[in-house]
Motif scaffolding. Structure first.
Motif, PDB file in Angstrom:
ATOM      1  N   ASP A 224       0.861  -1.181   0.000  1.00 57.85           N
ATOM      2  CA  ASP A 224       0.000   0.000   0.000  1.00 57.85           C
ATOM      3  C   ASP A 224       0.898   1.231   0.000  1.00 57.85           C
ATOM      4  N   ASP A 225       0.354   2.395   0.353  1.00 58.30           N
ATOM      5  CA  ASP A 225       1.148   3.625   0.246  1.00 58.30           C
ATOM      6  C   ASP A 225       1.837   4.013   1.552  1.00 58.30           C
ATOM      7  N   VAL A 226       1.876   3.099   2.526  1.00 60.42           N
ATOM      8  CA  VAL A 226       2.534   3.376   3.805  1.00 60.42           C
ATOM      9  C   VAL A 226       3.998   2.931   3.727  1.00 60.42           C
ATOM     10  N   VAL A 227       4.926   3.851   4.043  1.00 62.08           N
ATOM     11  CA  VAL A 227       6.346   3.502   3.995  1.00 62.08           C
ATOM     12  C   VAL A 227       6.677   2.540   5.135  1.00 62.08           C
ATOM     13  N   LYS A 233      22.334  -2.045   1.683  1.00 63.14           N
ATOM     14  CA  LYS A 233      23.071  -2.569   0.535  1.00 63.14           C
ATOM     15  C   LYS A 233      24.342  -3.306   0.941  1.00 63.14           C
ATOM     16  N   ASP A 234      24.938  -2.900   2.044  1.00 71.09           N
ATOM     17  CA  ASP A 234      26.151  -3.567   2.527  1.00 71.09           C
ATOM     18  C   ASP A 234      25.913  -4.024   3.961  1.00 71.09           C
ATOM     19  N   LYS A 235      25.556  -5.309   4.118  1.00 69.60           N
ATOM     20  CA  LYS A 235      25.189  -5.813   5.445  1.00 69.60           C
ATOM     21  C   LYS A 235      26.378  -5.853   6.394  1.00 69.60           C
ATOM     22  N   ASP A 236      27.600  -5.828   5.864  1.00 68.35           N
ATOM     23  CA  ASP A 236      28.796  -5.909   6.708  1.00 68.35           C
ATOM     24  C   ASP A 236      29.344  -4.539   7.102  1.00 68.35           C
ATOM     25  N   ALA A 237      28.726  -3.484   6.585  1.00 71.14           N
ATOM     26  CA  ALA A 237      29.208  -2.129   6.888  1.00 71.14           C
ATOM     27  C   ALA A 237      28.972  -1.786   8.357  1.00 71.14           C
ATOM     28  N   GLN A 238      29.877  -1.021   8.930  1.00 68.82           N
ATOM     29  CA  GLN A 238      29.722  -0.517  10.287  1.00 68.82           C
ATOM     30  C   GLN A 238      29.974   0.986  10.284  1.00 68.82           C
ATOM     31  N   PRO A 239      28.981   1.808  10.551  1.00 63.42           N
ATOM     32  CA  PRO A 239      27.606   1.405  10.858  1.00 63.42           C
ATOM     33  C   PRO A 239      26.838   0.982   9.602  1.00 63.42           C
ATOM     34  N   GLN A 240      25.789   0.200   9.811  1.00 64.17           N
ATOM     35  CA  GLN A 240      24.921  -0.158   8.691  1.00 64.17           C
ATOM     36  C   GLN A 240      24.131   1.067   8.239  1.00 64.17           C
ATOM     37  N   ILE A 241      23.959   1.192   6.953  1.00 60.54           N
ATOM     38  CA  ILE A 241      23.192   2.298   6.386  1.00 60.54           C
ATOM     39  C   ILE A 241      21.894   1.743   5.815  1.00 60.54           C
ATOM     40  N   TRP A 242      20.787   2.206   6.355  1.00 58.52           N
ATOM     41  CA  TRP A 242      19.472   1.738   5.913  1.00 58.52           C
ATOM     42  C   TRP A 242      18.810   2.802   5.049  1.00 58.52           C
ATOM     43  N   GLU A 243      18.207   2.370   3.960  1.00 58.81           N
ATOM     44  CA  GLU A 243      17.560   3.285   3.020  1.00 58.81           C
ATOM     45  C   GLU A 243      16.097   2.899   2.836  1.00 58.81           C
ATOM     46  N   ASP A 244      15.224   3.888   2.851  1.00 61.04           N
ATOM     47  CA  ASP A 244      13.805   3.644   2.611  1.00 61.04           C
ATOM     48  C   ASP A 244      13.559   3.298   1.149  1.00 61.04           C
ATOM     49  N   VAL A 245      12.705   2.309   0.922  1.00 56.83           N
ATOM     50  CA  VAL A 245      12.233   1.995  -0.432  1.00 56.83           C
ATOM     51  C   VAL A 245      10.791   2.484  -0.527  1.00 56.83           C
ATOM     52  N   PRO A 246      10.552   3.579  -1.237  1.00 53.76           N
ATOM     53  CA  PRO A 246       9.197   4.134  -1.274  1.00 53.76           C
ATOM     54  C   PRO A 246       8.251   3.269  -2.090  1.00 53.76           C
ATOM     55  N   PRO A 247       6.978   3.204  -1.699  1.00 53.11           N
ATOM     56  CA  PRO A 247       5.990   2.498  -2.521  1.00 53.11           C
ATOM     57  C   PRO A 247       5.849   3.199  -3.870  1.00 53.11           C
ATOM     58  N   LEU A 248       5.554   2.441  -4.906  1.00 53.85           N
ATOM     59  CA  LEU A 248       5.318   2.992  -6.244  1.00 53.85           C
ATOM     60  C   LEU A 248       4.009   2.406  -6.745  1.00 53.85           C
ATOM     61  N   LYS A 249       3.013   3.256  -6.914  1.00 52.23           N
ATOM     62  CA  LYS A 249       1.672   2.808  -7.294  1.00 52.23           C
ATOM     63  C   LYS A 249       1.709   1.971  -8.565  1.00 52.23           C
ATOM     64  N   GLY A 250       1.103   0.805  -8.501  1.00 51.45           N
ATOM     65  CA  GLY A 250       0.994  -0.049  -9.671  1.00 51.45           C
ATOM     66  C   GLY A 250       2.218  -0.881  -9.975  1.00 51.45           C
ATOM     67  N   ASN A 278       5.795   2.534  11.844  1.00 54.68           N
ATOM     68  CA  ASN A 278       5.766   3.936  12.293  1.00 54.68           C
ATOM     69  C   ASN A 278       4.435   4.308  12.934  1.00 54.68           C
ATOM     70  N   GLY A 279       3.697   3.282  13.385  1.00 52.79           N
ATOM     71  CA  GLY A 279       2.430   3.563  14.054  1.00 52.79           C
ATOM     72  C   GLY A 279       1.217   3.451  13.157  1.00 52.79           C
ATOM     73  N   GLN A 280       1.427   3.298  11.863  1.00 54.18           N
ATOM     74  CA  GLN A 280       0.324   3.163  10.917  1.00 54.18           C
ATOM     75  C   GLN A 280       0.110   1.696  10.545  1.00 54.18           C
ATOM     76  N   HIS A 281      -1.120   1.336  10.280  1.00 54.49           N
ATOM     77  CA  HIS A 281      -1.389   0.018   9.724  1.00 54.49           C
ATOM     78  C   HIS A 281      -0.801  -0.035   8.317  1.00 54.49           C
ATOM     79  N   ARG A 282      -0.194  -1.156   7.973  1.00 58.23           N
ATOM     80  CA  ARG A 282       0.422  -1.312   6.653  1.00 58.23           C
ATOM     81  C   ARG A 282       0.102  -2.704   6.119  1.00 58.23           C
ATOM     82  N   TYR A 283      -0.278  -2.737   4.855  1.00 56.59           N
ATOM     83  CA  TYR A 283      -0.601  -4.003   4.199  1.00 56.59           C
ATOM     84  C   TYR A 283       0.335  -4.199   3.016  1.00 56.59           C
ATOM     85  N   SER A 284       0.824  -5.416   2.864  1.00 57.30           N
ATOM     86  CA  SER A 284       1.633  -5.737   1.698  1.00 57.30           C
ATOM     87  C   SER A 284       1.341  -7.170   1.271  1.00 57.30           C
TER      88      SER A 284
END
Length: 338
Positions: A224-227, A233-250, A278-284
């Motif tokens: 759905d449209d909830v992030v 991308k690099d699980k061994d990195a310290q610190p780990q860097i996390w990136e949001d993948v935004p929803p894309l309609k369709g 983040n406190g919102q209901h999310r469906y995937s």
């Protein structure tokens, strides 16, 4: 926006990741292969658009999913998953990142597994992940089974189309993954997911879905449209860097699984990802595509050389998947009343 104040010192959150977008209706297959190959070398995630499943039908699948999760917990527990991983998985049933979820007891999501429908009297039903599905009663959720079976079939066709582009990107024949022992008789599993609004706290191991890589060939994810989805991308990195993948309609968000990483000798990545609530209901809706039980996953001829020998021993798909599910799911017997 989500609150990242709880993120611990071992990781940081960059902004939004930019994923390549593969148009399955494009006549320029060379361009599609180039985009996909770049995505698989970079992060193992990409979008797929114009995949052939209508937006109207996608909306119907999400609506039917929500109807199931709106049922009382007593009704949902009547459909508790069985040993073939069919049916309902309650909140906290799964622990995807046990190393970092010591303080929590599981993932804050509920799910519903739907696999390849195989009659109980069919010899194939003896295999793990094959057999009859568990379905809600038609008087409780009319049309639900029909909708999910239709979606299962359509998603498999999308997955096969994506696999053909992947094959070309690996310098294989386009039909490589269409073989009977691969996607001719796949272990294809549809999983409806609901994150019920828990706010994640990574520093205390509380996640919608803990950090993990998927097990099989590829995963098609509709959201759905909830992030909430993040990749590292690099699980061994310290610190780990996390990136949001935004929803894309369709679009489907597609990611590569561990089997494809094994097949490609780590040329293509199965990237670690997680879901932050983040406190919102999310469906995937996730669609996991694996080859047949008997398929031997071993290094592809185009991915090895004298200077780059195979990094993994060959493994049978069915045995590999069974172990991975056992490692991450609660024992069903824990739900039985004494």
């Amino acid at each position: 926006m989500m609150d990242n104040s709880n993120t611990n010192s071992a990781e940081t959150l960059s902004s939004i990741t930019n994923l390549n977008c593969i148009d399955l209706s494009s006549s320029d297959i060379h361009h599609s292969v180039s985009l996909l190959k770049q995505a698989c070398l970079d992060c193992g995630f990409f979008y797929v658009i114009n995949h052939g499943i209508s937006q109207e039908f996608m909306d119907e699948v999400f609506a039917q999913s929500k109807k199931f999760y709106d049922l009382p917990i007593s009704e949902k527990m009547k459909l508790l998953r069985n040993e073939k991983h069919r049916g309902y998985t309650p909140i906290l049933d799964e622990v995807l990142d046990p190393e970092n979820q010591i303080k929590a007891v599981g993932d804050y999501k509920e799910g519903y597994y739907i696999g390849v429908e195989v009659p109980e009297d069919d010899p194939e039903a003896e295999k793990p992940f094959y057999g009859p599905n568990v379905w809600p009663a038609s008087d409780i959720l009319p049309g639900w089974r029909e909708t999910m079976e239709k979606y299962h079939a359509q998603a498999l066709e999308v997955a096969k189309s994506v696999a053909r582009v992947i094959a070309l990107a690996l310098d294989l024949d386009a039909e490589f993954f269409d073989k009977p022992e691969m996607l001719g008789k796949p272990i294809a599993t549809l999983r409806l997911l609901h994150y019920e609004g828990q706010i994640s706290d990574p520093s205390n191991g509380i996640f919608g879905a803990g950090a993990h890589s998927d097990y099989g060939l590829i995963t098609l994810l509709a959201t759905d449209d909830v992030v909430g989805l993040q990749i590292c991308k690099d699980k061994d990195a310290q610190p780990q860097i996390w990136e949001d993948v935004p929803p894309l309609k369709g679009a489907f968000i597609v990611n590569l699984g561990d089997m494809l990483e094994r097949w490609s000798n780590c040329v293509f990545k199965s990237t670690v990802h997680r879901v932050i609530g983040n406190g919102q209901h999310r469906y995937s809706i996730a669609y996991f595509v694996e080859p047949s039980h008997e398929c031997l996953v071993e290094c592809l001829p185009t991915c090895k050389s004298d200077t780059n020998p195979p990094k993994f021993p060959p493994v049978r798909c069915g045995a590999y998947l069974s172990q991975r599910y056992k490692d991450t799911h609660a024992d069903i017997s824990t739900y039985k009343k004494s």
